[in-house]
Enzyme design. Structure first.
Site, short mmCIF file in Angstrom:
data_model
loop_
_atom_site.label_atom_id
_atom_site.label_comp_id
_atom_site.label_asym_id
_atom_site.label_seq_id
_atom_site.Cartn_x
_atom_site.Cartn_y
_atom_site.Cartn_z
N LYS A 125 1.19 4.18 -2.86
CA LYS A 125 0.85 5.59 -2.62
C LYS A 125 2.07 6.49 -2.87
O LYS A 125 1.93 7.63 -3.29
CB LYS A 125 0.29 5.77 -1.21
CG LYS A 125 -1.05 5.09 -1.01
CD LYS A 125 -2.11 5.66 -1.95
CE LYS A 125 -3.49 5.09 -1.69
NZ LYS A 125 -4.52 5.70 -2.57
N TYR A 152 0.83 -1.21 0.00
CA TYR A 152 0.00 0.00 0.00
C TYR A 152 0.86 1.26 0.00
O TYR A 152 0.66 2.17 -0.80
CB TYR A 152 -0.91 -0.03 1.23
CG TYR A 152 -1.82 1.18 1.36
CD1 TYR A 152 -3.00 1.26 0.63
CD2 TYR A 152 -1.50 2.23 2.20
CE1 TYR A 152 -3.84 2.36 0.74
CE2 TYR A 152 -2.33 3.33 2.32
CZ TYR A 152 -3.49 3.39 1.59
OH TYR A 152 -4.32 4.49 1.70
N1 LIG Z 1 -9.64 6.30 4.95
C1 LIG Z 1 -8.36 6.56 5.21
O1 LIG Z 1 -7.92 6.58 6.37
C2 LIG Z 1 -7.41 6.84 4.06
C3 LIG Z 1 -6.13 7.34 4.36
C4 LIG Z 1 -5.24 7.60 3.33
C5 LIG Z 1 -5.63 7.39 2.00
N2 LIG Z 1 -6.87 6.91 1.74
C6 LIG Z 1 -7.20 6.67 0.34
O2 LIG Z 1 -8.43 7.26 0.01
C7 LIG Z 1 -9.03 6.54 -1.06
C8 LIG Z 1 -10.48 6.26 -0.72
O3 LIG Z 1 -10.51 5.40 0.38
P1 LIG Z 1 -11.70 5.40 1.42
O4 LIG Z 1 -11.11 5.60 2.74
O5 LIG Z 1 -12.80 6.26 0.95
O6 LIG Z 1 -12.11 3.85 1.35
P2 LIG Z 1 -13.40 3.11 0.81
O7 LIG Z 1 -13.11 1.67 0.90
O8 LIG Z 1 -14.60 3.65 1.51
O9 LIG Z 1 -13.47 3.56 -0.71
C9 LIG Z 1 -12.66 3.01 -1.72
C10 LIG Z 1 -13.52 2.83 -2.96
O10 LIG Z 1 -12.68 2.35 -4.03
C11 LIG Z 1 -13.43 1.37 -4.73
N3 LIG Z 1 -12.55 0.47 -5.47
C12 LIG Z 1 -11.72 -0.49 -4.98
N4 LIG Z 1 -11.11 -1.13 -5.97
C13 LIG Z 1 -11.54 -0.56 -7.13
C14 LIG Z 1 -11.26 -0.78 -8.50
N5 LIG Z 1 -10.42 -1.76 -8.89
N6 LIG Z 1 -11.88 -0.01 -9.43
C15 LIG Z 1 -12.75 0.95 -9.05
N7 LIG Z 1 -13.07 1.21 -7.76
C16 LIG Z 1 -12.46 0.46 -6.81
C17 LIG Z 1 -14.20 0.63 -3.64
O11 LIG Z 1 -15.26 -0.15 -4.14
C18 LIG Z 1 -14.63 1.79 -2.76
O12 LIG Z 1 -15.88 2.32 -3.17
C19 LIG Z 1 -8.17 5.31 -1.29
O13 LIG Z 1 -7.31 5.54 -2.38
C20 LIG Z 1 -7.39 5.20 0.00
O14 LIG Z 1 -6.16 4.55 -0.17
C21 LIG Z 1 -7.77 6.63 2.72
#
Ligand SMILES: NC(=O)c1ccc[n+]([C@@H]2O[C@H](COP(=O)([O-])OP(=O)(O)OC[C@H]3O[C@@H](n4cnc5c(N)ncnc54)[C@H](O)[C@@H]3O)[C@@H](O)[C@H]2O)c1
Length: 249
Positions: free
Chosen positions: A158, A154
């Protein structure tokens, strides 16, 4: 605010969490939305909410890690709305695992969605964004900026998103394209279900990068994305905006 009136935004990962909150924020600011996700049910819920906010919405089930699917998604968005002003890449997946047990399959699966997916979406959308002097917002993570143990795939993915973003900012800046990223810290969304430390792991090593971070919801990242995607950020290019409550060791 109507910062996205007459703007077409293509957004990935819109079925949940940060992507959904971003879709709702942009809809409330007047955007026309082309949204995509692998999760059909969640995507339709987001689409319905955004339509309720007055937005024109095209929802497309698709996989950002699949080249043909990405081509279809971008092509359909452009056919529906006549062009693209903004691309927001949010789709992502997370896994906690010790390096020693991380399989090649684990590594390739995470990189495929988080990094290759961002690359493919940027590549396919770019010609259309160039037509309108548009911009891109990618989703990195604080994991790209400081050691985040037990997330080797991961964090590497990133870090790649962070570097890809800066590269595009320089490569296309003089052609009128801006490319920025957000680096969320610990945000309350469903992705945190993957927060499962390996046996014997010292949780303090994870929490050290969140020590001052009061956990907040996805709307905090959505507002940062909306800023970067808007003309308010007209002179912001190649930056990575941390949305983490001010923590990072
Ligand atoms: N929540 C946190 O703490 C956090 C921290 C740092 C970065 N992020 C990043 O933010 C982004 C969103 O994450 P989130 O927290 O909203 O999580 P989440 O799981 O709620 O949302 C992620 C979305 O991506 C979709 N997804 C996964 N694989 C996919 C694919 N192959 N094609 C299309 N869609 C796909 C999922 O179905 C989901 O709707 C991610 O890139 C995550 O790495 C989140």
């Amino acid at each position: 605010m109507d910062r996205f009136a007459d703007r077409v935004v293509l957004l990935t990962g819109a079925a949940s969490g940060i992507g959904r909150a971003t879709a709702e924020r942009l809809a409330s600011e007047g955007a026309s939305l082309a949204i995509t996700d692998v999760n059909a049910e969640g995507l339709e819920e987001t689409a319905a909410t955004c339509r309720g906010l007055g937005a024109a919405v095209l929802s497309m089930v698709g996989d950002v890690g699949d080249e043909d699917s990405v081509k279809d998604t971008v092509g359909s968005a452009v056919s529906e709305f006549g062009g693209l002003d903004v691309l927001v890449n949010v789709a992502g997946i997370l896994q906690f695992k010790d390096l020693r047990t991380t399989t090649l399959e684990d590594w390739e699966r995470i990189l495929r969605v988080n990094l290759t997916g961002t690359f493919l979406m940027c590549r396919e959308a770019l010609p259309h964004l160039l037509d309108r002097s548009g911009n891109i917002v990618n989703t990195a993570s604080t994991a790209a900026l400081a050691g985040h143990p037990w997330t080797v795939s991961y964090s590497a993915s990133k870090g790649g998103v962070f570097a890809l973003t800066q590269t595009l900012a320089v490569e296309f800046g003089k052609q009128g394209i801006r490319c920025n990223s957000v680096a969320p810290g610990s945000i309350l969304t469903p992705i945190q279900q993957a927060f499962d430390l390996p046996e014997g792991a010292d949780a303090k090593l994870v929490y050290r990068i969140m020590a001052l971070d009061q956990q907040r919801g996805p709307e905090t990242v959505a507002s940062a994305i909306a800023f970067l995607a808007s003309d308010d950020a007209a002179h912001v290019n190649g930056t990575c905006l941390k949305v983490d409550g001010g923590t990072l060791a």
